[in-house]
Every structure is written in C-alpha cells, then in structure tokens.
Write a protein that holds these residues in place. Structure first.
Motif, PDB file in Angstrom:
ATOM      1  N   SER A  76      21.414 -10.823  20.170  1.00  9.12           N
ATOM      2  CA  SER A  76      22.482 -10.668  21.152  1.00  9.12           C
ATOM      3  C   SER A  76      23.391 -11.893  21.140  1.00  9.12           C
ATOM      4  O   SER A  76      22.973 -13.010  20.799  1.00  9.12           O
ATOM      5  N   LEU A  77      24.640 -11.643  21.483  1.00  6.09           N
ATOM      6  CA  LEU A  77      25.655 -12.707  21.544  1.00  6.09           C
ATOM      7  C   LEU A  77      26.403 -12.561  22.859  1.00  6.09           C
ATOM      8  O   LEU A  77      26.599 -11.441  23.342  1.00  6.09           O
ATOM      9  N   LEU A  95      23.698 -17.388  14.970  1.00  3.76           N
ATOM     10  CA  LEU A  95      24.182 -17.858  16.279  1.00  3.76           C
ATOM     11  C   LEU A  95      23.296 -17.343  17.400  1.00  3.76           C
ATOM     12  O   LEU A  95      23.019 -18.055  18.366  1.00  3.76           O
ATOM     13  N   SER A  96      22.858 -16.105  17.241  1.00  4.84           N
ATOM     14  CA  SER A  96      21.984 -15.525  18.256  1.00  4.84           C
ATOM     15  C   SER A  96      20.674 -16.315  18.339  1.00  4.84           C
ATOM     16  O   SER A  96      20.150 -16.553  19.422  1.00  4.84           O
ATOM     17  N   PHE A 148      27.048  -7.581  23.317  1.00  6.72           N
ATOM     18  CA  PHE A 148      26.692  -7.492  21.895  1.00  6.72           C
ATOM     19  C   PHE A 148      25.183  -7.657  21.828  1.00  6.72           C
ATOM     20  O   PHE A 148      24.655  -8.751  22.067  1.00  6.72           O
ATOM     21  N   ASP A 149      24.481  -6.574  21.530  1.00  7.51           N
ATOM     22  CA  ASP A 149      23.016  -6.624  21.464  1.00  7.51           C
ATOM     23  C   ASP A 149      22.565  -5.577  20.455  1.00  7.51           C
ATOM     24  O   ASP A 149      22.567  -4.385  20.746  1.00  7.51           O
ATOM     25  N   GLY A 167      22.103 -20.653  18.688  1.00  4.16           N
ATOM     26  CA  GLY A 167      23.141 -21.104  19.614  1.00  4.16           C
ATOM     27  C   GLY A 167      23.937 -22.239  18.982  1.00  4.16           C
ATOM     28  O   GLY A 167      24.103 -22.300  17.751  1.00  4.16           O
ATOM     29  N   ASP A 168      24.386 -23.159  19.810  1.00  6.58           N
ATOM     30  CA  ASP A 168      25.245 -24.239  19.301  1.00  6.58           C
ATOM     31  C   ASP A 168      24.514 -25.218  18.378  1.00  6.58           C
ATOM     32  O   ASP A 168      25.161 -26.015  17.692  1.00  6.58           O
ATOM     33  N   ASP A 169      23.193 -25.166  18.345  1.00  2.00           N
ATOM     34  CA  ASP A 169      22.471 -26.034  17.401  1.00  2.00           C
ATOM     35  C   ASP A 169      22.849 -25.719  15.955  1.00  2.00           C
ATOM     36  O   ASP A 169      22.673 -26.554  15.065  1.00  2.00           O
TER      37      ASP A 169
END
Ligand code: GLN
Length: 304
Positions: A221-222, A74-75, A215-216, A78-80
């Motif tokens: 990072s998120l 996800l980091s 969050f890193d 992302g939404d891809d």
C-alpha cells in the motif's frame, strides 16, 4: 472527449515514422521481435477504455517494470529508500557506470538500471518469494491473472549481462547491495522480462493516475502522497537522458522500456500505454513518443 477519434487521427499522423528506428538487439531475444507493430490504449478514471492497433499483443515491459518495483520498495521501506538512491534525473544512459562511480555507489534515481538493481536487492532481502510477490502485485494492478514472466527473455538477457553485472559489482563494492549479486541480478532480469499488452499496461497504470482512492494491491500500500511523488519521479526520471525532451514534447509523467513500450499518466484523468518496438538512439520508442506528443496536443490537455 472523443478519444477513439483522436487515436485514429494519431495513427494516421504516425505513418511517416513507421520505419524509423531499430528494435533493441543487445538482448538477443528482443532482436527477434517483429518491429512493425504498434498499439495504444487509454483508460480513463471514469471507467472508459479506448484502444487501437496491436493493443492486445503482449510485449516485453523491460524498464517499465521499474515503476512496479518502486511502488513495492516504497511500500516496504518508506523514506528509508532514499538512503540508498537519489531522486534526481541522471542525464546519462540507463546503463551508465560513470555517475555511479563518481557518486560512490548511490544511484541517481530508481529508474536507471543501478537504482532498479538496488530495489531488486531490497525485494530479495525483504520478501520470502520475491518472484511470486512481484508477479502477484503486477497481476492485481492490471486485473489480469494471466500476466507472466518470459523466462526465455530473462535467460537471454542474463547471458549477455556484462554491463548490468558491472553495475551490480560497483554497487556491492559500495555496500549498496546486501545480498548475493547473482541472485539479485536473476530477479532483476525476471522483473524486466514481464510481458503485457497495451490494454493490460494501461489498466495497471490507472492506479498511478488516481491520487484519491487508496493504493493497496496484493498487500503493498502507498499513501496518496507517495503515489503523487511517484508521478514526480516519472516526470523527471522516466526517460533516462531524454526525460527533459519527453517532458517538453508530451508533458506527462511516464516510463519507457527498451521493449518499445511507454506507460504514462494524466493524474486525475487517464492512463495510457503505447507500444512500438523501433527505438531512437536513447532507447525510447519513436512512434510511442510521437503518439503521446500528439495525444496531449490533440486533446489540448496537459498537466502544464
Ligand atoms: N533489461 C534492460 C536492461 O537492464 C532494461 C533497460 C531498459 O528498458 N531501458 O538493460
């Protein structure tokens, strides 16, 4: 809240289940684990730690590592990420092929094997040294620099990987694996082979219970919204075809693995890791599930 006292009463209440279930034996190296072990550890966001039983014995995390793979994917994507997999519960076994064929190679969610194999492909494609990056990330999250892969467990699983190889081939047929299947599977089995104790695992999951601080970790990072959504996926998809049952009995986001571990979080309050190798027919730890059910019952704290 007197967590230590609650853990002791949970331990007593678990005794009738001590011999129920069998450890995973489809991975030869896991069949050799002593099934009569159990440990638990709670880490609270205000800095306390409560542990009981074999909470310092390292065990095979297996599918629990899919949560770490999701955080990294996800980091990076992302939404891809959701172009390549869904976020719906599967209602099927973690290694099922049926749905994957019907749904043209798009895994239902990141926490079944098919989804995690796609994430392995992403990490292999995007990172120069995915094995090193993955273990660095996990070591930083858990605060334990000595956490490592178990090469023997990874090799043992690879030697009997008929079903996971079939899944990977189906994904590749549908162009949902970009890289070389053998390379991707090798990395997938390495991820699964990581070992941690309950104490280390509870520490690692504290970051997922915390929606406020950044969050890193190790360069990944998120946003707090992404962390919140990871919890949502743990809640709906963390226990394969027993996600509803776990939600019903326990009511916390969590993730299990066939090594007998379960990690769960109470957002804003604590993380908890429990381990006992004997599994039920769905591949979830018998005593682990019961311990967490008793925890939310005895503490009278639940997200619901
Ligand atoms: N490595 C295991 C597998 O791929 C992980 C499964 C699990 O823990 N549910 O079969």
């Amino acid at each position: 809240m007197d967590y230590q006292h609650i853990l002791q009463s949970i331990q007593q209440d678990l005794q009738p289940l001590a011999q129920v279930g069998h450890q995973a034996d489809y991975i030869p190296a896991l069949a050799a684990v002593n099934p009569d072990q159990w440990g638990i550890c709670i880490n609270t966001l205000d800095g306390t730690e409560h542990a009981l039983g074999d909470s310092d014995v390292p065990f095979s995390l297996q599918s629990i590592t899919k949560v770490f793979a999701l955080a990294m994917s996800l980091s990076l994507e992302g939404d891809d990420l959701w172009l390549r997999m869904g976020k719906e519960p599967s209602g099927t076994a973690f290694n099922s092929l049926i749905q994957l064929e019907l749904e043209h190679g798009k895994p239902r969610n990141p926490f079944i094997n098919a989804g995690a194999i796609v994430m392995a492909d992403i990490l292999v494609e995007r990172l120069n040294n995915p094995e090193q990056a993955f273990i660095n990330f996990v070591r930083q999250l858990s605060g334990s620099p000595n956490i490592d892969y178990n090469f023997e467990v990874a090799r043992s699983e690879h030697s009997v990987a008929y079903l996971n190889t079939a899944i990977a081939n189906l994904l590749k047929y549908h162009s949902n694996i970009h890289g070389d299947i053998d390379r991707v599977l090798r990395f997938y089995f390495m991820m699964c082979s990581i070992e941690m104790s309950c104490r280390q695992l509870a520490h690692a999951f504290l970051a997922f219970a915390n929606h406020r601080d950044p969050f890193d970790h190790a360069g990944f990072s998120l946003t707090s919204s992404q962390v919140k959504r990871m919890n949502a996926i743990m809640q709906t998809c963390g226990f394969y075809d027993e996600a509803g049952e776990f939600s019903y009995l326990v009511g916390l986001p969590g993730k299990s693995g066939v090594g007998g571990g379960i990690a769960a979080v109470f957002p804003g309050r604590y993380s908890v890791a429990v381990w006992s190798p004997r599994l039920n027919s769905k591949g979830n730890s018998v005593m682990g599930m019961k311990a967490l059910e008793l925890l939310t019952t005895h503490t009278r704290q639940s997200i619901f």
